[in-house]
Design a protein around this motif. Structure first.
Motif, PDB file in Angstrom:
ATOM      1  N   MET A   1       0.867  -1.347  -0.020  1.00 15.43           N
ATOM      2  CA  MET A   1      -0.028   0.015   0.018  1.00 15.43           C
ATOM      3  C   MET A   1       0.930   1.314   0.010  1.00 15.43           C
ATOM      4  SD  MET A   1      -3.148  -0.830   2.561  1.00 15.43           S
ATOM      5  CE  MET A   1      -4.076  -2.269   2.338  1.00 15.43           C
ATOM      6  N   SER A   2       0.351   2.301  -0.592  1.00 13.26           N
ATOM      7  CA  SER A   2       1.210   3.563  -0.824  1.00 13.26           C
ATOM      8  C   SER A   2       1.353   4.352   0.541  1.00 13.26           C
ATOM      9  CB  SER A   2       0.395   4.554  -1.859  1.00 13.26           C
ATOM     10  OG  SER A   2       0.993   5.856  -1.498  1.00 13.26           O
ATOM     11  N   LYS A   3       2.595   4.939   0.901  1.00 18.24           N
ATOM     12  CA  LYS A   3       2.629   5.270   2.286  1.00 18.24           C
ATOM     13  C   LYS A   3       2.485   6.787   1.939  1.00 18.24           C
ATOM     14  CE  LYS A   3       3.764   1.997   4.696  1.00 18.24           C
ATOM     15  NZ  LYS A   3       3.470   1.490   5.794  1.00 18.24           N
ATOM     16  N   GLY A   4       1.961   7.313   0.656  1.00 11.07           N
ATOM     17  CA  GLY A   4       2.311   8.756   0.378  1.00 11.07           C
ATOM     18  C   GLY A   4       0.885   9.362   0.708  1.00 11.07           C
ATOM     19  N   ASN A   5      -0.019   8.874   1.040  1.00 10.39           N
ATOM     20  CA  ASN A   5      -1.529   9.472   1.420  1.00 10.39           C
ATOM     21  C   ASN A   5      -1.811   9.471   2.759  1.00 10.39           C
ATOM     22  OD1 ASN A   5      -2.029   9.882  -1.428  1.00 10.39           O
ATOM     23  ND2 ASN A   5      -2.685   7.753  -1.476  1.00 10.39           N
ATOM     24  N   CYS A   6      -0.579   9.706   3.784  1.00  9.76           N
ATOM     25  CA  CYS A   6      -0.667   9.629   5.086  1.00  9.76           C
ATOM     26  C   CYS A   6      -0.860  11.220   5.809  1.00  9.76           C
ATOM     27  CB  CYS A   6       0.201   8.864   5.677  1.00  9.76           C
ATOM     28  SG  CYS A   6       0.085   7.254   5.116  1.00  9.76           S
TER      29      CYS A   6
END
Length: 70
Positions: A1-6
């Motif tokens: 899962m992407s960590k960029g949308n946190c």
């Protein structure tokens, strides 16, 4: 899962429970997944898409709870 949308949020107790409910509502409406992780200085709220992250940031702001990109 992407960590960029946190986003990292510094909240505890009832505020944190409220934010979890809001994150669930936002993700459910967008039909995306979300999760939380412990961070050094708070709780990290992550979403599968950037629009949900933006909506969550607006929600935090409207509740007077500070958040920042992780």
């Amino acid at each position: 899962m992407s960590k960029g949308n946190c986003l990292i949020v510094r909240a505890a107790g009832k505020q944190l429970d409220l934010l979890r409910g809001e994150a669930f509502r936002i993700a459910q409406g967008a039909k995306v997944g979300w999760w939380t992780e412990r961070a050094d200085i708070g709780t990290k709220f992550c979403f599968e898409d950037s629009k949900s992250k933006e909506r969550f940031a607006i929600t935090c702001d409207s509740l007077g709870i500070a958040c920042r990109d992780s």
